[in-house]
Design a protein around this motif. Structure first.
Motif, PDB file in Angstrom:
ATOM      1  N   GLU A 137       0.831  -1.208   0.000  1.00 35.92           N
ATOM      2  CA  GLU A 137       0.000   0.000   0.000  1.00 35.92           C
ATOM      3  C   GLU A 137       0.864   1.257   0.000  1.00 35.92           C
ATOM      4  N   VAL A 138       1.995   1.194   0.705  1.00 31.39           N
ATOM      5  CA  VAL A 138       2.931   2.325   0.658  1.00 31.39           C
ATOM      6  C   VAL A 138       3.400   2.536  -0.775  1.00 31.39           C
ATOM      7  N   ASN A 139       3.708   1.452  -1.459  1.00 29.52           N
ATOM      8  CA  ASN A 139       4.154   1.553  -2.854  1.00 29.52           C
ATOM      9  C   ASN A 139       3.054   2.119  -3.744  1.00 29.52           C
ATOM     10  N   MET A 140       1.818   1.710  -3.485  1.00 25.70           N
ATOM     11  CA  MET A 140       0.690   2.218  -4.270  1.00 25.70           C
ATOM     12  C   MET A 140       0.559   3.729  -4.096  1.00 25.70           C
ATOM     13  N   LEU A 141       0.710   4.192  -2.862  1.00 25.15           N
ATOM     14  CA  LEU A 141       0.611   5.629  -2.600  1.00 25.15           C
ATOM     15  C   LEU A 141       1.794   6.371  -3.198  1.00 25.15           C
ATOM     16  N   ASP A 142       2.965   5.770  -3.096  1.00 27.65           N
ATOM     17  CA  ASP A 142       4.148   6.380  -3.716  1.00 27.65           C
ATOM     18  C   ASP A 142       3.932   6.572  -5.218  1.00 27.65           C
ATOM     19  N   GLU A 143       3.320   5.581  -5.838  1.00 29.79           N
ATOM     20  CA  GLU A 143       3.080   5.647  -7.280  1.00 29.79           C
ATOM     21  C   GLU A 143       1.940   6.605  -7.614  1.00 29.79           C
ATOM     22  N   ALA A 144       0.978   6.732  -6.696  1.00 29.36           N
ATOM     23  CA  ALA A 144      -0.143   7.646  -6.927  1.00 29.36           C
ATOM     24  C   ALA A 144       0.290   9.103  -6.827  1.00 29.36           C
ATOM     25  N   ALA A 145       1.284   9.355  -5.988  1.00 30.28           N
ATOM     26  CA  ALA A 145       1.772  10.723  -5.786  1.00 30.28           C
ATOM     27  C   ALA A 145       3.290  10.725  -5.804  1.00 30.28           C
ATOM     28  N   PRO A 146       3.885  10.442  -6.937  1.00 33.07           N
ATOM     29  CA  PRO A 146       5.348  10.322  -7.007  1.00 33.07           C
ATOM     30  C   PRO A 146       6.061  11.644  -6.767  1.00 33.07           C
ATOM     31  N   ILE A 147       7.323  11.537  -6.420  1.00 38.59           N
ATOM     32  CA  ILE A 147       8.146  12.722  -6.181  1.00 38.59           C
ATOM     33  C   ILE A 147       8.134  13.619  -7.411  1.00 38.59           C
ATOM     34  N   GLY A 148       7.830  14.885  -7.175  1.00 38.45           N
ATOM     35  CA  GLY A 148       7.867  15.860  -8.251  1.00 38.45           C
ATOM     36  C   GLY A 148       6.593  16.020  -9.051  1.00 38.45           C
ATOM     37  N   ILE A 149       5.535  15.254  -8.727  1.00 39.39           N
ATOM     38  CA  ILE A 149       4.318  15.333  -9.526  1.00 39.39           C
ATOM     39  C   ILE A 149       3.518  16.601  -9.262  1.00 39.39           C
ATOM     40  N   THR A 150       3.659  17.173  -8.074  1.00 43.36           N
ATOM     41  CA  THR A 150       2.851  18.329  -7.709  1.00 43.36           C
ATOM     42  C   THR A 150       3.182  19.523  -8.591  1.00 43.36           C
ATOM     43  N   SER A 151       2.136  20.208  -9.027  1.00 50.92           N
ATOM     44  CA  SER A 151       2.292  21.359  -9.914  1.00 50.92           C
ATOM     45  C   SER A 151       2.347  22.645  -9.104  1.00 50.92           C
ATOM     46  N   GLY A 152       3.415  23.441  -9.306  1.00 54.49           N
ATOM     47  CA  GLY A 152       3.554  24.714  -8.618  1.00 54.49           C
ATOM     48  C   GLY A 152       4.498  24.654  -7.433  1.00 54.49           C
ATOM     49  N   GLU A 153       5.033  25.811  -7.040  1.00 51.18           N
ATOM     50  CA  GLU A 153       5.887  25.916  -5.856  1.00 51.18           C
ATOM     51  C   GLU A 153       5.036  25.795  -4.591  1.00 51.18           C
ATOM     52  N   ARG A 154       5.653  25.389  -3.495  1.00 49.30           N
ATOM     53  CA  ARG A 154       4.889  25.205  -2.264  1.00 49.30           C
ATOM     54  C   ARG A 154       4.701  26.487  -1.467  1.00 49.30           C
ATOM     55  N   TYR A 155       5.438  27.532  -1.805  1.00 50.17           N
ATOM     56  CA  TYR A 155       5.264  28.848  -1.197  1.00 50.17           C
ATOM     57  C   TYR A 155       5.326  29.913  -2.282  1.00 50.17           C
ATOM     58  N   THR A 156       4.929  31.121  -1.901  1.00 48.27           N
ATOM     59  CA  THR A 156       5.157  32.268  -2.766  1.00 48.27           C
ATOM     60  C   THR A 156       6.661  32.547  -2.826  1.00 48.27           C
ATOM     61  N   GLU A 157       7.035  33.522  -3.629  1.00 50.14           N
ATOM     62  CA  GLU A 157       8.455  33.849  -3.769  1.00 50.14           C
ATOM     63  C   GLU A 157       9.088  34.193  -2.436  1.00 50.14           C
ATOM     64  N   ASP A 158       8.379  34.968  -1.591  1.00 53.33           N
ATOM     65  CA  ASP A 158       8.909  35.331  -0.280  1.00 53.33           C
ATOM     66  C   ASP A 158       9.131  34.091   0.571  1.00 53.33           C
ATOM     67  N   GLY A 159       8.149  33.221   0.592  1.00 51.17           N
ATOM     68  CA  GLY A 159       8.269  32.003   1.416  1.00 51.17           C
ATOM     69  C   GLY A 159       9.402  31.108   0.944  1.00 51.17           C
ATOM     70  N   MET A 160       9.533  30.932  -0.358  1.00 47.11           N
ATOM     71  CA  MET A 160      10.596  30.079  -0.886  1.00 47.11           C
ATOM     72  C   MET A 160      11.975  30.682  -0.635  1.00 47.11           C
ATOM     73  N   SER A 161      12.055  32.000  -0.564  1.00 50.65           N
ATOM     74  CA  SER A 161      13.348  32.638  -0.305  1.00 50.65           C
ATOM     75  C   SER A 161      13.880  32.315   1.084  1.00 50.65           C
ATOM     76  N   LEU A 162      13.006  31.875   1.981  1.00 49.56           N
ATOM     77  CA  LEU A 162      13.407  31.573   3.349  1.00 49.56           C
ATOM     78  C   LEU A 162      13.786  30.098   3.534  1.00 49.56           C
ATOM     79  N   VAL A 163      13.606  29.294   2.498  1.00 47.23           N
ATOM     80  CA  VAL A 163      13.922  27.879   2.584  1.00 47.23           C
ATOM     81  C   VAL A 163      15.383  27.657   2.277  1.00 47.23           C
ATOM     82  N   ASN A 164      16.086  27.027   3.184  1.00 44.05           N
ATOM     83  CA  ASN A 164      17.517  26.744   3.029  1.00 44.05           C
ATOM     84  C   ASN A 164      17.684  25.586   2.050  1.00 44.05           C
ATOM     85  N   ARG A 165      18.356  25.842   0.918  1.00 43.04           N
ATOM     86  CA  ARG A 165      18.490  24.802  -0.115  1.00 43.04           C
ATOM     87  C   ARG A 165      19.928  24.716  -0.608  1.00 43.04           C
TER      88      ARG A 165
END
Length: 333
Positions: A305-333
């Motif tokens: 079931e973990v594998n099924m969920l991994d495949e249903a929502a794979p890494i990178g599938i989400t469309s769009g950034e998770r924060y606005t520009e200001d929010g992303m500027s505060l994320v250490n990368r």
């Protein structure tokens, strides 16, 4: 609910915590203290011991609220707070060129922790995270100052929030890091790709996902046209018209798997984070949501079931950034 080890430094917490931010800010619309206090009391009754707050939540109000809620039962709770923003004389976060100021200088961090202790009305704080990483202050200096407070017994453990893998390693070399808090869910799996999850596992650091329900999106109940005007999700890039339709496919895939198990999508999404070896802190101020979330700790999902969920929502599938520009500027990368 059972208690588990958070990291390898001796801190034990409930298998699921409670994120308290929404109880003190308009980020999800107006809140009510009495409703929040009732939710906090019910959380204790359900076995939740791990509560997450921050200096910035309601500009101190949230810490004061938890201080009220847990007066007389300090030994039954594990309190985590976060520090590391710069504040002006007006008591608000400093903003320069449209961006919030992160201040990891030792003097500011010590000031902030002293303020948190006063507002919480506690002699010590179990876990203090550096809320965001200050690019102008070496992480070694910040963690060094926090380690002195550990030695003095004013804080029990040190954590980091939204820190890159290399930053985690540098901090851990100065003083053992007990936990790293980062957004993580079936809606946001970046830590699996950028080395953060591998790093915390290698170093024996606990992992605490915030927004494990994708800010309510993974419940399948979020209605954008019904959000309060102050709700920050109105400006969430992943929920705007350009990205929403694509992202709804993720919710639908999770819903189908949840129905096959006879559970709600939110519960399955939370059970997935637990199966991934983390301690999620879904936030809510409402009793019904709390009880539904806590019930997910009793759901055991199989590797298939973990594998099924991994495949249903794979890494990178989400469309769009998770924060606005200001929010992303505060994320250490």
């Amino acid at each position: 609910m059972k208690n588990v080890d958070l990291g390898s430094q001796g801190l034990k917490v409930s298998q699921m915590g409670l994120g308290c931010m929404g109880m003190s800010t308009y980020i999800y619309g107006p809140s009510d203290d009495e409703e929040s206090l009732s939710t906090l009391q019910r959380a204790i009754e359900l076995g939740v011991t791990f509560f997450d707050t921050a200096e910035t939540y309601g500009m101190g109000h949230n810490e004061q609220l938890l201080g009220r809620a847990f007066a007389g039962i300090r030994d039954r709770v594990v309190i985590a707070t976060k520090v590391g923003f710069g504040f002006g004389d007006d008591g608000k976060i400093k903003v320069v060129d449209g961006k919030r100021v992160v201040d990891g200088r030792p003097a500011n961090v010590v000031r902030a922790i002293e303020g948190s202790l006063r507002r919480l009305q506690m002699d010590y704080i179990d876990l203090v995270y550096l809320h965001r990483i200050d690019p102008t202050t070496p992480i070694e200096e910040t963690i060094g100052a926090m380690s002195k407070l550990v030695a003095e017994g004013r804080i029990g453990h040190i954590g980091l929030s939204e820190a890159a893998a290399s930053t985690i390693r540098r901090a851990h070399a100065v003083h053992p890091i007990t936990a790293v808090q980062t957004e993580y869910s079936l809606f946001e799996r970046g830590v699996e790709a950028n080395g953060v999850l591998d790093t915390v596992r290698e170093l024996g650091i606990g992992f605490v996902p915030y927004s494990p329900l994708g800010r309510g999106f993974l419940t399948g109940q979020l209605k954008m046209d019904e959000l309060h005007k102050t709700d920050f999700r109105n400006t969430d890039p992943r929920l705007n018209a350009a990205n929403l339709k694509a992202n709804l496919r993720i919710v639908e895939a999770i819903r189908q798997i949840a129905e096959s198990r006879g559970v709600k999508p939110a519960q399955l999404a939370l059970a997935w984070t637990i199966a991934k070896g983390s301690i999620p802190i879904p936030g809510t101020r409402r009793l019904a949501n709390l009880e539904e979330n806590v019930a997910s700790t009793g759901i055991v999902i199989t590797p298939d079931e973990v594998n099924m969920l991994d495949e249903a929502a794979p890494i990178g599938i989400t469309s769009g950034e998770r924060y606005t520009e200001d929010g992303m500027s505060l994320v250490n990368r």
